[in-house]
Scaffold this motif. Structure first.
Motif, mmCIF file in Angstrom:
data_model
loop_
_atom_site.group_PDB
_atom_site.id
_atom_site.type_symbol
_atom_site.label_atom_id
_atom_site.label_comp_id
_atom_site.label_asym_id
_atom_site.label_seq_id
_atom_site.Cartn_x
_atom_site.Cartn_y
_atom_site.Cartn_z
ATOM 1 N N GLY A 129 11.282 19.532 -8.765
ATOM 2 C CA GLY A 129 10.513 18.658 -9.647
ATOM 3 C C GLY A 129 10.998 17.232 -9.678
ATOM 4 N N GLN A 130 12.082 16.946 -8.992
ATOM 5 C CA GLN A 130 12.607 15.579 -8.991
ATOM 6 C C GLN A 130 11.768 14.687 -8.080
ATOM 7 N N LYS A 131 11.486 13.465 -8.516
ATOM 8 C CA LYS A 131 10.697 12.517 -7.739
ATOM 9 C C LYS A 131 11.586 11.409 -7.212
ATOM 10 N N LYS A 132 11.238 10.931 -6.053
ATOM 11 C CA LYS A 132 12.044 9.867 -5.460
ATOM 12 C C LYS A 132 11.520 8.502 -5.887
ATOM 13 N N LYS A 133 12.301 7.479 -5.688
ATOM 14 C CA LYS A 133 11.888 6.109 -5.921
ATOM 15 C C LYS A 133 11.265 5.573 -4.636
ATOM 16 N N PRO A 134 10.034 5.035 -4.710
ATOM 17 C CA PRO A 134 9.374 4.558 -3.485
ATOM 18 C C PRO A 134 10.177 3.450 -2.810
ATOM 19 N N THR A 135 10.195 3.498 -1.498
ATOM 20 C CA THR A 135 10.912 2.500 -0.706
ATOM 21 C C THR A 135 9.947 1.470 -0.129
ATOM 22 N N ASN A 136 10.532 0.453 0.484
ATOM 23 C CA ASN A 136 9.746 -0.564 1.176
ATOM 24 C C ASN A 136 8.841 0.093 2.215
ATOM 25 N N LYS A 137 9.396 1.049 2.947
ATOM 26 C CA LYS A 137 8.621 1.738 3.990
ATOM 27 C C LYS A 137 7.453 2.508 3.380
ATOM 28 N N ASP A 138 7.635 3.102 2.217
ATOM 29 C CA ASP A 138 6.545 3.845 1.570
ATOM 30 C C ASP A 138 5.387 2.908 1.221
ATOM 31 N N TYR A 139 5.716 1.730 0.699
ATOM 32 C CA TYR A 139 4.653 0.781 0.355
ATOM 33 C C TYR A 139 3.978 0.229 1.614
ATOM 34 N N GLN A 140 4.745 0.048 2.683
ATOM 35 C CA GLN A 140 4.139 -0.367 3.947
ATOM 36 C C GLN A 140 3.103 0.658 4.408
ATOM 37 N N ASP A 141 3.452 1.926 4.312
ATOM 38 C CA ASP A 141 2.530 2.986 4.747
ATOM 39 C C ASP A 141 1.266 3.009 3.898
ATOM 40 N N LEU A 142 1.427 2.819 2.587
ATOM 41 C CA LEU A 142 0.250 2.826 1.721
ATOM 42 C C LEU A 142 -0.650 1.630 2.031
ATOM 43 N N ILE A 143 -0.053 0.468 2.222
ATOM 44 C CA ILE A 143 -0.845 -0.722 2.578
ATOM 45 C C ILE A 143 -1.547 -0.500 3.909
ATOM 46 N N TRP A 144 -0.827 0.069 4.862
ATOM 47 C CA TRP A 144 -1.412 0.352 6.177
ATOM 48 C C TRP A 144 -2.617 1.285 6.049
ATOM 49 N N ALA A 145 -2.497 2.292 5.203
ATOM 50 C CA ALA A 145 -3.593 3.243 5.020
ATOM 51 C C ALA A 145 -4.814 2.564 4.399
ATOM 52 N N LEU A 146 -4.602 1.723 3.393
ATOM 53 C CA LEU A 146 -5.717 1.012 2.760
ATOM 54 C C LEU A 146 -6.378 0.054 3.750
ATOM 55 N N MET A 147 -5.568 -0.576 4.569
ATOM 56 C CA MET A 147 -6.066 -1.555 5.535
ATOM 57 C C MET A 147 -6.988 -0.918 6.568
ATOM 58 N N ASN A 148 -6.808 0.327 6.875
ATOM 59 C CA ASN A 148 -7.585 1.000 7.905
ATOM 60 C C ASN A 148 -8.773 1.787 7.364
ATOM 61 N N THR A 149 -9.105 1.589 6.096
ATOM 62 C CA THR A 149 -10.285 2.250 5.543
ATOM 63 C C THR A 149 -11.533 1.423 5.829
ATOM 64 N N LYS A 150 -12.685 2.093 5.865
ATOM 65 C CA LYS A 150 -13.952 1.383 6.045
ATOM 66 C C LYS A 150 -14.222 0.456 4.867
ATOM 67 N N GLU A 151 -13.794 0.859 3.689
ATOM 68 C CA GLU A 151 -14.034 0.027 2.508
ATOM 69 C C GLU A 151 -13.345 -1.320 2.647
ATOM 70 N N PHE A 152 -12.189 -1.335 3.308
ATOM 71 C CA PHE A 152 -11.474 -2.591 3.516
ATOM 72 C C PHE A 152 -12.116 -3.410 4.626
ATOM 73 N N LEU A 153 -12.527 -2.755 5.701
ATOM 74 C CA LEU A 153 -12.993 -3.444 6.897
ATOM 75 C C LEU A 153 -14.426 -3.958 6.792
ATOM 76 N N PHE A 154 -15.147 -3.497 5.769
ATOM 77 C CA PHE A 154 -16.557 -3.870 5.630
ATOM 78 C C PHE A 154 -16.797 -4.633 4.336
ATOM 79 N N ASN A 155 -17.783 -5.507 4.399
ATOM 80 C CA ASN A 155 -18.324 -6.091 3.171
ATOM 81 C C ASN A 155 -19.521 -5.240 2.789
ATOM 82 N N HIS A 156 -19.456 -4.668 1.604
ATOM 83 C CA HIS A 156 -20.475 -3.708 1.188
ATOM 84 C C HIS A 156 -20.993 -4.049 -0.209
#
Length: 748
Positions: free
Chosen positions: A721-748
């Motif tokens: 049940g213990q949770k870790k503290k997010p690292t720089n690399k974790d935030y990079q991965d999340l940003i990378w994932a958002l960047m590659n979504t259609k919602e990001f790449l398109f004006n809708h």
């Protein structure tokens, strides 16, 4: 009982009806005899037969396509005198055999009696065959001396409501100078402008398919054109439509009601803010802008944000990036940097100051002096040939493509070679002198009579603006100024239409006339009433670009959701919903910088310069990102040079390029800042979603992001049940994932 069934009926029938039959037969023979007496006209009879048979098309014997076996005809019969010479005089007259017309090579080839690559185009005994046979028999003359000239062509009906799967029979009528009228349906050419919406047979039978909207059929005969427009209704029930905020909504919603296409609902505030900020300023709204907008209860907040965005320098930067490529602000040598920067700054500053569009075009057209003193002169540095000048001006500011008319009559329009060279005459007196600045010329009006030579006829032509006489131009007057007066006249049928059509496409992905720079009678707008209203609004505003943008973006038509309802998924031309589109190269690069908290450095420009503010094409060549995502090279006046389609190279660049990786891993970037921040993890996730999508994350999105950021690695030694503290690399991965979504790449 029917009299035909009794014994006396045959005698009774002939007694009653024989006189009528005799009269009809006599009348028919009289008509046929009269037609036989009428000499065959080469222009009015022979040329239409050859055109209908396809003999003068590009793939057969048209000069534009090189002809076949030395036999060439003018494209679609636009030059009948040349065609007469080709048929009668060329090759020692071997194509005609006057003593036995049916043995003429022209007929034996066309009928397939002699081997012919084009096949059997005129079967022996057919109406067209007989027309040409009679013409040869009568002496193969060019003119009978008294034949009328064709004045116009009409199509009946001109408009119609045609249900899906049904047919509409068209009738083509030719009107001549002597007042005579002829049914030319069997000889006219028919062509649909959108073949997946409707097909048309050679006989003029239109067959519509299952896509609702507006489709046009061009009817062409001897250089004259008429257009039939069909509305294909979906016929779905329309319970309600959004409120009409302005004239745009009035015409769009009226069209949707006629077609039975229910519009989507109005989009939410977050979607609107992101959409309009991208479309006006070429960037995402900031988190502060988004939070302020979403929490505001002002009923006019959408109109107010449009006003605010138009006052922003970002608006001028973004629309300058739209105009600079089509105005060919191109760097071909290192010495071009002075003129390129000055020209781009002039465009940007004019937009920021909201200089009236007609004035901006006048300044460009009539530019004289040096680049330093008068930056619009730079356009004449890139576009030096008068023919290229006329073609660019016509296509960019009038929506008229004149290139075809340089060599032959335009196949889809009324423009001839005389029209082409008469337009070129406006640019015939441009003088140049070298200046003290390397590579820069002084542009001036060279005193003299403005004229241009039709290279085909050798005739010297005075300036004429697409068929409109602009009066006598004295040797001391710059003809370009007279052209500017004509272009910006309220009566000009092209100038305002070309601009509003171009801007409509910018905001709606699809222009009212497609392509946006191909305005002609044979390519009508999908909503003619809306087009006329936009023109009138733009002209009455004094050619105010910002007012045009306000009218578009403040309409409920622009604010419709991009989510289709059960009826309008297939709609591509009626604006029943917002059509999503990919972010263009510069906007996407700036958006990635905004999300990752990084910057892109460009040569000779201050740090922090955004990609949408780049002045010329040299930065495309030096940036792998801009090249892959299709930033134009400023080589063409057509906006089609900008690539908006997706590709594998683009996907790989976003997923795994060193450029994107370095932006994510930037030591002072967003990921690093979030890892150091004292904000809660939820607040950090909110920040990313506000930046990327101008909205808060949905509950399931928040849950997934939290689990990813706080879940320990599978091999980590952690208590249950213990949770870790997010690292720089974790935030990079999340940003990378958002960047590659259609919602990001398109004006809708």
């Amino acid at each position: 009982m029917n009299t035909l069934h009794n014994a006396a009926s045959p005698r009774l029938f002939f007694r009653r009806f024989l006189p009528v039959v005799i009269i009809v037969l006599i009348s028919s023979r009289a008509v046929m005899a009269e037609e036989a007496k009428t000499p065959v006209s080469f222009v009015n009879d022979v040329i239409p037969v050859l055109t209908k048979a396809g003999c003068n098309m590009g793939v057969c014997h048209a000069k534009a396509g090189g002809g076949q076996n030395g036999f060439q005809l003018s494209l679609l019969g636009f030059e009948p005198l040349e065609d007469f010479d080709s048929l009668v005089k060329e090759a020692h007259g071997r194509r005609l055999f006057p003593s036995v017309p049916s043995k003429s090579l022209l007929l034996t080839k066309a009928s397939g009696e002699t081997p012919h690559g084009g096949g059997n185009r005129l079967p022996r005994g057919s109406e067209g065959y007989e027309v040409i046979r009679r013409w040869i028999e009568e002496g193969s003359t060019y003119s009978t001396g008294n034949e009328p000239t064709l004045e116009s062509v009409e199509v009946q009906p001109e408009r119609g409501l045609v249900q899906m799967g049904e047919e509409q029979h068209l009738k083509a009528i030719a009107k001549y100078s002597d007042g005579s009228v002829r049914d030319i349906t069997r000889l006219a050419l028919f062509e649909s402008n959108i073949k997946n919406m409707a097909d048309v047979s050679e006989e003029g039978v239109v067959k519509v398919h299952d896509i609702p909207g507006k489709v046009a059929v061009m009817v062409r005969y001897q250089g004259k054109i008429a257009v039939f427009t069909a509305a294909i209704p979906l016929g779905a029930p329309i319970q309600s439509v959004p409120a009409e905020k302005n004239f745009i909504d009035q015409h769009v919603f009226a069209n949707l009601k006629e077609l039975g296409i229910p519009p989507s609902a109005i989009c939410d505030d977050a979607t609107f803010l992101r959409r309009v900020t991208l479309d006006i300023c070429g960037r995402f709204p900031t988190q502060q802008e988004t939070e302020a907008f979403l929490t505001s209860t002002d009923p006019n907040k959408r109109d107010q944000v449009v006003e605010k965005l138009l006052r922003s320098p970002n608006y001028a930067d973004y629309f300058a990036s739209k105009w600079a490529p089509v105005l060919k602000n191109r760097r071909d040598a290192a010495s071009d940097i002075t003129s390129n920067f000055a020209f781009h700054a002039w465009i940007r500053d004019s937009l920021l100051a909201n200089v009236p569009y007609d004035q901006l075009v006048r300044e460009l057209l009539g530019a004289t002096g040096t680049v330093v003193a008068n930056p619009p002169v730079a356009w004449y540095k890139r576009v030096k040939d008068p023919k290229e000048q006329l073609e660019d001006i016509a296509q960019l500011f009038l929506g008229v493509r004149m290139q075809c008319a340089q060599c032959h009559h335009h196949p889809f329009e009324r423009w001839s070679q005389d029209d082409y060279y008469s337009f070129a005459a406006f640019f015939s007196q441009i003088g140049r002198k070298p200046t003290g600045t390397r590579g820069e010329d002084l542009i001036f009006h060279q005193r003299g009579l403005a004229q241009a030579k039709n290279v085909k006829t050798g005739e010297m032509l005075k300036p004429v603006a697409l068929g409109d006489d602009v009066g006598t131009i004295s040797p001391d007057e710059d003809p370009r100024l007279r052209l500017g007066n004509w272009m910006s006249s309220k009566e000009n049928p092209f100038f305002a239409k070309a601009l509003v059509n171009r801007y409509w496409k910018h905001f709606f992905k699809r222009a009212l006339i497609e392509p946006e720079d191909d305005i002609r009678d044979t390519n009508p707008p999908s909503n003619p009433e809306l087009m006329a209203a936009l023109e009138e609004h733009f002209i009455s505003s004094g050619y105010d670009l910002k007012k045009l943008i306000k009218a578009i973006t403040q309409s409920n038509t622009y604010q419709l959701s991009s989510m289709p309802n059960e009826y309008n998924l297939l709609d591509r031309q009626n604006y029943s919903r917002f059509y999503p589109r990919r972010l263009q190269a510069e906007v996407l690069l700036d958006s990635i910088d905004q999300l990752t908290g990084s910057t892109t450095t460009f040569a000779n420009l201050p740090p922090g310069t955004r990609a949408i503010a780049l002045p010329d094409n040299s930065y495309t060549k030096s940036s792998a990102f801009l090249k892959v995502f299709g930033r134009p090279n400023s080589a063409s006046v057509c906006e089609c040079e900008r690539i908006q389609s997706s590709s594998l190279a683009q996907s790989l660049h976003l997923i795994n390029s060193n450029e994107v990786k370095s932006k994510l891993a930037n030591g002072s970037g967003r990921a690093a800042q979030l890892a150091k921040s004292d904000k809660t993890i939820e607040e950090k996730i909110n920040e990313l979603y506000f930046t990327a999508f101008a909205r808060k994350p949905k509950p399931d999105e928040m849950k997934i992001a939290l689990e990813y950021l706080t879940q320990p690695e599978p091999d980590a030694k952690a208590k249950a049940g213990q949770k870790k503290k997010p690292t720089n690399k974790d935030y990079q991965d999340l940003i990378w994932a958002l960047m590659n979504t259609k919602e990001f790449l398109f004006n809708h």
